[in-house]
Design an enzyme around this catalytic site. Structure first.
Site, PDB file in Angstrom:
ATOM      1  N   CYS A 207      -9.802  -3.564 -10.316  1.00 38.75           N
ATOM      2  CA  CYS A 207      -9.270  -2.374  -9.644  1.00 38.75           C
ATOM      3  C   CYS A 207      -7.881  -2.609  -9.052  1.00 38.75           C
ATOM      4  CB  CYS A 207     -10.239  -1.871  -8.581  1.00 38.75           C
ATOM      5  SG  CYS A 207     -10.405  -2.988  -7.202  1.00 38.75           S
TER       6      CYS A 207
ATOM      7  N   ASP B 197      -4.135  -8.363  -4.180  1.00 38.91           N
ATOM      8  CA  ASP B 197      -4.248  -9.458  -3.222  1.00 38.91           C
ATOM      9  C   ASP B 197      -4.434 -10.797  -3.909  1.00 38.91           C
ATOM     10  OD1 ASP B 197      -3.918  -8.444  -0.594  1.00 38.91           O
ATOM     11  OD2 ASP B 197      -5.715  -7.257  -0.924  1.00 38.91           O
TER      12      ASP B 197
ATOM     13  N   GLU C 207     -10.592 -11.216  -4.613  1.00 38.24           N
ATOM     14  CA  GLU C 207      -9.155 -11.095  -4.337  1.00 38.24           C
ATOM     15  C   GLU C 207      -8.612 -12.257  -3.517  1.00 38.24           C
ATOM     16  OE1 GLU C 207      -8.390  -7.375  -2.300  1.00 38.24           O
ATOM     17  OE2 GLU C 207     -10.146  -7.575  -1.031  1.00 38.24           O
TER      18      GLU C 207
ATOM     19  N   HIS D  43       0.804  -1.222   0.000  1.00 40.88           N
ATOM     20  CA  HIS D  43       0.000   0.000   0.000  1.00 40.88           C
ATOM     21  C   HIS D  43       0.836   1.271   0.000  1.00 40.88           C
ATOM     22  CE1 HIS D  43      -3.358  -2.738   0.747  1.00 40.88           C
ATOM     23  NE2 HIS D  43      -3.995  -1.831   0.039  1.00 40.88           N
TER      24      HIS D  43
END
Ligand code: PEP
Ligand code: MG
Length: 589
Positions: free
Chosen positions: A511, A464, A440, A198
């Site tokens: 996404c 993920d 995910e 992240h």
């Protein structure tokens, strides 16, 4: 003439965010607490050493009291934890034993504190009581706070740095990175971090170059060393010689010119040469990013990672505070859609204010929807704010980390409770919003058809999905080379998910960061994915590529991909087949 200055050093890491920057190093080492040295203390100095320890405890306690005072008082469990910490500062086990150890072993306070806290930790680990086991984290946090006063290391306040520098840190949390003031910080480099963690996602949103996973760079670099950060190639150069500096200054100019050129066309639609329109949206972490998302030509927000509001606030926001933030976002984006994803904390977004329990495997722990279902009050507060903002714009609700049908059924039950509460409170809201889940986790791919019967859309989270299907920790630099979006197993999973969504007639979005990397675009388009949400900085370049692509040809080529067995074959095929339209990338020689 030999222009080489002694000391030029190239360190290879992982690309965190593309681009080049050149500037002075500024070390932010909050891990100072881990670099503790042992030294003896003479008999006459023992009592001074004990006083030094006591002073550090007082300072840490005062800081902590200030934090408690600044918090909302309806924080329930979290406030209790912070108040427990208050008591632990003077606990016999930690405080008393440290003083005893300083005088008995005649050693410095840092070493004594570390010795004692480790002993307490081991002792608690052996106790067969989960409650006590969970208290280990409290001890560690309290002793870290005292330690930071002993070694003089304060929490870095990135927001307050007022020089034009390049940050060098052992590690930066995603929340730290989101505090970066663009006008001051040119870029950053970290020892830790892996592909698509992240922190790197935040760096890309901010459009600042970063290299991560550098191992021990923070110990080899000194304050004010000159650094070149080549975020595109994933290398840094410390104290470059004149030739290297010159070469990179030119490269930087070329990179900026290229970016400006691409961005000029960002308002044009993403239509393939044979007329198929793709829908490109932005992933954002903070409401403030909406302006740049729009400038980059995003047709809506495909993923709003809501956890950053919580992480930066360091407490739980109220329903009204959330509503206000969401409203700002929605009003800026209207009439385009905004997909709000519910809280996805833990994993690599651990925050002791939110969840004080230290987990052995955070990525496999109480993360995202699992945390929300265990903490229903926090979940309901957020759901109510989302339902309320839906009265003002085009909102979609997205749930992260769903791994089985039971979970989505439980989410729906909580959603109904939130609706009931809003009805009883006579608040204005809109319950007719599409409900989607992130795909995910591999089990969600396998159960995609069954899951599709319960929701309105899927959003594939490849960050993920790659991590969990290939068993590669996305924050671990040592396995970053194995983290491959074009791995045939990943492609099969995307195809399966697409098939399930089509069969059940629900919308499919991607996404994950995969959607923002040009090399993957021919594959995704060829597999029929027409809704892509990405880091907004990637939108202009992806749009340009799409405008140069033929949809039918991409579909034909995508079929061929499944004949290959290795990532390398797939990647070579794409590079060969699309060499004329893949963006030019300068690599180091
Ligand atoms: C993903 O996993 O691909 C995703 C978009 O979510 P995050 O990166 O926030 O985990
Ligand atoms: Mg995810």
């Amino acid at each position: 003439m030999n222009k080489t200055r002694p000391g030029q050093m190239t360190i290879r890491g992982i690309s965190g965010s593309p681009g080049i920057c050149i500037g002075k190093a500024y070390i932010v080492d909050r891990e100072g607490v881990n670099l503790i040295k042992r030294y003896p203390v003479s008999e006459t100095m023992v009592s001074a050493e004990i006083d030094r320890f006591k002073n550090a405890v007082i300072k840490a306690k005062n800081d902590h009291a200030k934090v408690i005072k600044s918090l909302d008082h309806d924080l329930g469990e979290n406030l209790n934890i912070l108040e427990t910490h208050m008591v632990l500062f003077k606990d016999k086990m930690l405080y008393g034993k440290t003083i005893e150890t300083i005088s008995r072993d005649m050693i410095n306070a840092e070493w004594a504190l570390r010795k004692v806290s480790r002993k307490v930790k081991t002792m608690f680990q052996q106790i067969d009581d989960q409650y006590l086991k969970d208290r280990i984290n409290d001890i560690v946090q309290v002793s870290d706070k005292i330690m930071s006063h002993l070694v003089g290391a304060q929490d870095i306040k990135i927001r307050d740095i007022n020089k034009r520098v390049i940050l060098v840190a052992h590690d930066l949390s995603p929340a730290d990175a989101s505090q970066i003031q663009l006008e001051r910080i040119k870029g950053f480099v970290t020892d830790r971090g892996g592909k698509n963690c992240h922190t790197s996602i935040v760096a890309k949103s901010l459009k600042i170059p970063s290299v991560m996973g550098l191992g021990r760079a923070s110990v080899s670099i000194n304050n004010d060393d000159i650094l070149i950060v080549d975020g595109s190639s994933g290398i840094i150069i410390v104290n470059p010689d004149e030739d290297t500096l010159f070469k990179y200054e030119e490269r930087l100019e070329r990179f900026e010119a290229y970016r400006a050129d691409i961005e000029r066309d960002s308002h044009l639609p993403a239509v393939t040469s044979d007329g198929v329109t793709l829908n490109l949206m932005a992933n954002i972490e903070l409401v403030e990013e909406v302006v740049s998302a729009k400038d980059n030509g995003a047709k809506g927000v495909g993923l709003f990672r809501t956890e950053f509001l919580y992480l930066n606030l360091k407490r739980f926001p109220t329903e009204d505070e959330l509503l206000q933030k969401y409203k700002e976002l929605v009003e800026l984006m209207n009439p385009e859609p905004v997909t709000i994803r519910t809280l996805d904390i833990n994993g690599d977004k651990v925050n002791p204010y939110i969840d004080p329990v230290e987990e052995a495997n955070p990525a496999l722990g109480l993360r995202a929807v699992r945390f929300c279902l265990e903490n229903e009050d926090i979940f309901i507060t957020q759901l109510k704010a989302i339902l309320r903002v839906a009265a003002f714009g085009n909102i979609k609700l997205l749930i992260p980390m769903i791994s089985c049908v039971e979970e989505i059924l439980r989410v729906k039950a909580v959603l109904n409770k939130a609706i009931l509460e809003l009805e009883n409170e006579d608040k204005i809201f809109n319950k007719d919003i599409p409900l989607g889940i992130m795909i995910e986790v591999p089990s969600a791919v396998i159960m995609a058809e069954e899951l599709a019967s319960h929701v309105d859309f899927f959003s594939i989270g490849t960050n993920d999905l790659i991590q969990y299907s290939l068993a590669i920790d996305r924050s671990n630099r040592r396995v970053a080379h194995l983290y491959q979006a074009l791995n045939p197993a990943v492609l099969k999973m995307i195809k399966m998910t697409h098939g399930a969504a089509q069969k059940k007639g629900i919308e499919l979005v991607m996404c994950g960061e995969m959607a923002g990397d040009p090399i993957n675009i021919p594959v995704l388009v060829g597999l029929g994915l027409t809704n892509l949400s990405m880091n907004s900085a990637s939108i202009p370049v992806i749009k340009k590529m799409i405008r140069n692509m033929d949809f039918k040809l991409a579909c034909k080529n995508a079929k061929k991909l499944f004949e290959f067995q290795t990532t390398e074959e797939i990647s070579t095929f794409i590079q060969e087949e699309y060499k004329d339209i893949l963006p030019y990338r300068e690599t180091e020689e």
